[in-house]
Design a protein around this motif. Structure first.
Motif, PDB file in Angstrom:
ATOM      1  N   TRP A 175       0.815  -1.223   0.000  1.00 47.26           N
ATOM      2  CA  TRP A 175       0.000   0.000   0.000  1.00 47.26           C
ATOM      3  C   TRP A 175       0.847   1.270   0.000  1.00 47.26           C
ATOM      4  CZ3 TRP A 175      -4.619   1.548  -1.165  1.00 47.26           C
ATOM      5  CH2 TRP A 175      -5.150   2.722  -0.623  1.00 47.26           C
ATOM      6  N   ASN A 176       1.931   1.277   0.765  1.00 46.97           N
ATOM      7  CA  ASN A 176       2.765   2.478   0.853  1.00 46.97           C
ATOM      8  C   ASN A 176       3.374   2.844  -0.494  1.00 46.97           C
ATOM      9  OD1 ASN A 176       2.283   2.927   3.559  1.00 46.97           O
ATOM     10  ND2 ASN A 176       4.099   1.815   4.270  1.00 46.97           N
ATOM     11  N   GLY A 177       3.740   1.839  -1.287  1.00 46.68           N
ATOM     12  CA  GLY A 177       4.284   2.092  -2.613  1.00 46.68           C
ATOM     13  C   GLY A 177       3.265   2.760  -3.512  1.00 46.68           C
ATOM     14  N   VAL A 178       2.008   2.318  -3.417  1.00 43.36           N
ATOM     15  CA  VAL A 178       0.918   2.904  -4.205  1.00 43.36           C
ATOM     16  C   VAL A 178       0.741   4.377  -3.839  1.00 43.36           C
ATOM     17  CG1 VAL A 178      -1.587   2.862  -4.593  1.00 43.36           C
ATOM     18  CG2 VAL A 178      -0.291   0.726  -4.535  1.00 43.36           C
ATOM     19  N   ILE A 179       0.744   4.673  -2.548  1.00 44.23           N
ATOM     20  CA  ILE A 179       0.519   6.050  -2.101  1.00 44.23           C
ATOM     21  C   ILE A 179       1.658   6.969  -2.536  1.00 44.23           C
ATOM     22  CG2 ILE A 179       0.226   7.528  -0.076  1.00 44.23           C
ATOM     23  CD1 ILE A 179      -2.203   5.776  -0.800  1.00 44.23           C
ATOM     24  N   VAL A 180       2.900   6.494  -2.429  1.00 40.98           N
ATOM     25  CA  VAL A 180       4.038   7.319  -2.853  1.00 40.98           C
ATOM     26  C   VAL A 180       3.912   7.693  -4.325  1.00 40.98           C
ATOM     27  CG1 VAL A 180       6.533   7.299  -3.300  1.00 40.98           C
ATOM     28  CG2 VAL A 180       5.655   6.483  -1.095  1.00 40.98           C
ATOM     29  N   ILE A 181       3.573   6.714  -5.167  1.00 41.67           N
ATOM     30  CA  ILE A 181       3.429   6.984  -6.604  1.00 41.67           C
ATOM     31  C   ILE A 181       2.272   7.944  -6.862  1.00 41.67           C
ATOM     32  CG2 ILE A 181       2.751   5.911  -8.803  1.00 41.67           C
ATOM     33  CD1 ILE A 181       4.483   3.531  -8.024  1.00 41.67           C
ATOM     34  N   CYS A 182       1.164   7.771  -6.144  1.00 41.03           N
ATOM     35  CA  CYS A 182       0.007   8.665  -6.327  1.00 41.03           C
ATOM     36  C   CYS A 182       0.344  10.104  -5.928  1.00 41.03           C
ATOM     37  CB  CYS A 182      -1.187   8.157  -5.518  1.00 41.03           C
ATOM     38  SG  CYS A 182      -1.972   6.697  -6.233  1.00 41.03           S
ATOM     39  N   VAL A 183       1.113  10.275  -4.861  1.00 42.23           N
ATOM     40  CA  VAL A 183       1.505  11.622  -4.430  1.00 42.23           C
ATOM     41  C   VAL A 183       2.420  12.264  -5.475  1.00 42.23           C
ATOM     42  CG1 VAL A 183       2.813  12.928  -2.709  1.00 42.23           C
ATOM     43  CG2 VAL A 183       1.202  11.170  -1.970  1.00 42.23           C
ATOM     44  N   VAL A 184       3.371  11.486  -5.993  1.00 37.78           N
ATOM     45  CA  VAL A 184       4.275  12.001  -7.029  1.00 37.78           C
ATOM     46  C   VAL A 184       3.486  12.423  -8.262  1.00 37.78           C
ATOM     47  CG1 VAL A 184       6.113  11.375  -8.653  1.00 37.78           C
ATOM     48  CG2 VAL A 184       6.297  10.704  -6.246  1.00 37.78           C
TER      49      VAL A 184
END
Length: 400
Positions: free
Chosen positions: A369-378
């Motif tokens: 999940w954390n990987g998904v959120i980082v990409i979405c923020v970028v």
């Protein structure tokens, strides 16, 4: 302008009510699988992440079909396109409940996306071409609101019916609802009086393709693509995230939580009001910043209440932004290209959503999940930069 004023009373009567209902149900038919991936995976004995392809393909064909139906709406009766789309979607929904092969099921669900697109494509294009600039945001807001209600209604109701009976029964009931509304089409949908008589069907497609050579158009289409990549990708994976520990939510609870997305309707209303006091370019930037904040709220909160607030604000700002960007695009193209540009924008958004659902699923498998959120923020930051570039191009074109 006279033809526009003649159409306005119609939108208060039965035809606009039926149009809204049709958009609610047909747009909703594309999203019905989003909260029941687990149940579909159990039916076909497949991995739950493989079940997300049901939505990805349906959404992808829905998006592509906008480019097919958009130019056609200039040549073909709105009533005919509505009936073709509705009847085709009903047949596919009924077929889907008796299919026992997952690959064939994927084909049928993809065809639902293809047929469903006919209804909003025809009605969005007609509205965009027959609305003056000063009312464009409000008019497109009404159409988008119906789409939003369709997304929320279908996902929530199907999830609850699936928990109560099964997804097959839920799909059959949904097909019945579309059929009932279709009975009123011959009496309420008015024959379009704006079909083009001078341009061939091929000509309308070529004119639409030419729009893609405009840098400003490309940038704002990219804004829609990235926006829905984040929004729909995150929304789909939220189902997996909240069904697993520590939340372990049922489809019914997810359905109720999904109703937070009704804030999207509020967003379209707020946009039309704010445009009376704020410049649309400033509002665009504010909304994009708020979308990034919503992603962070959803991604890093351990409280279900705070996540619900994040979902509320995400829908609010994503769909509040939609009539704003569509109106900006329509103002930078010739009036006879308004149907095409609206379809191209919706195509960009939905293609982004479909691809986002697929690619972020791969990220979720490998980076959690954390990987998904980082990409979405970028990507939210990238979208802000794209919007700023687009605004500068509009300003420089005005100076010329």
């Amino acid at each position: 302008m006279d033809s526009i004023s003649k159409e306005e009373p119609v939108q208060i009567k039965s035809s606009i009510v039926l149009s809204a209902l049709l958009i609610v149900l047909l747009v909703g038919s594309v999203y019905i699988s989003q909260l029941i991936f687990q149940e579909i995976s159990q039916t076909y004995h497949i991995d739950i992440l493989a079940a997300r392809n049901v939505f990805s393909l349906s959404c992808f064909f829905y998006a592509i079909s906008f480019f097919i139906y958009g130019p056609l709406s200039d040549k073909v009766s709105t009533k005919l396109l509505v009936l073709i789309g509705s009847i085709g979607a009903v047949c596919c929904l009924l077929l889907s409940v008796i299919i026992d092969n997952f690959n064939l099921y994927l084909v049928i669900m993809s065809l639902i996306g293809f047929f469903a697109a006919a209804v909003p494509a025809a009605l969005f294009a007609y509205t965009a071409k027959n609305t003056p600039n000063h009312k464009l945001s409000q008019a497109m807001g009404i159409m988008i609101s119906a789409s939003i209600v369709g997304i929320i209604f279908s996902r929530s109701v199907i999830a609850m019916l699936t928990d109560f009976w099964s997804w097959q029964v839920a799909f059959a009931i949904y097909a019945g609802l579309i059929t009932i509304v279709c009975l009123f089409v011959p009496f309420s949908i008015k024959q379009s009086s704006h079909q083009s008589s001078t341009t061939s069907v091929l000509g309308t497609y070529l004119a639409a393709i030419k729009l893609l050579f405009d840098k400003t158009v490309i940038i704002f289409l990219s804004v829609g693509f990235v926006l829905f990549f984040v929004y729909l990708g995150l929304s789909s994976l939220l189902t997996f995230y909240l069904k697993s520990a520590p939340f372990s939510l049922s489809a019914t609870v997810l359905g109720w939580l999904n109703f937070a997305g009704l804030s999207a309707v509020i967003g379209t209303i707020i946009t039309s009001k704010l445009l009376q006091v704020l410049n649309e370019r400033y509002l665009l930037i504010i909304y994009l910043l708020a979308i990034g904040a919503s992603v962070v709220t959803i991604g890093y909160s351990s409280s279900l209440f705070i996540i619900g607030l994040g979902i509320f604000s995400l829908f609010l700002f994503v769909f509040g932004l939609q009539p704003l960007v569509i109106a900006m695009l329509n103002k930078i193209v010739p009036i006879n290209s308004r149907g095409a540009i609206s379809s191209l924008y919706l195509l960009s958004c939905l293609a982004g959503g479909s691809i986002g659902t697929y690619l972020l699923g791969i990220v979720y498998q490998n980076m959690a999940w954390n990987g998904v959120i980082v990409i979405c923020v970028v990507l939210a930051i990238v979208n802000l930069i794209l919007a700023l570039v687009g605004i500068q191009l509009i300003k420089s074109n005005h100076r010329k």
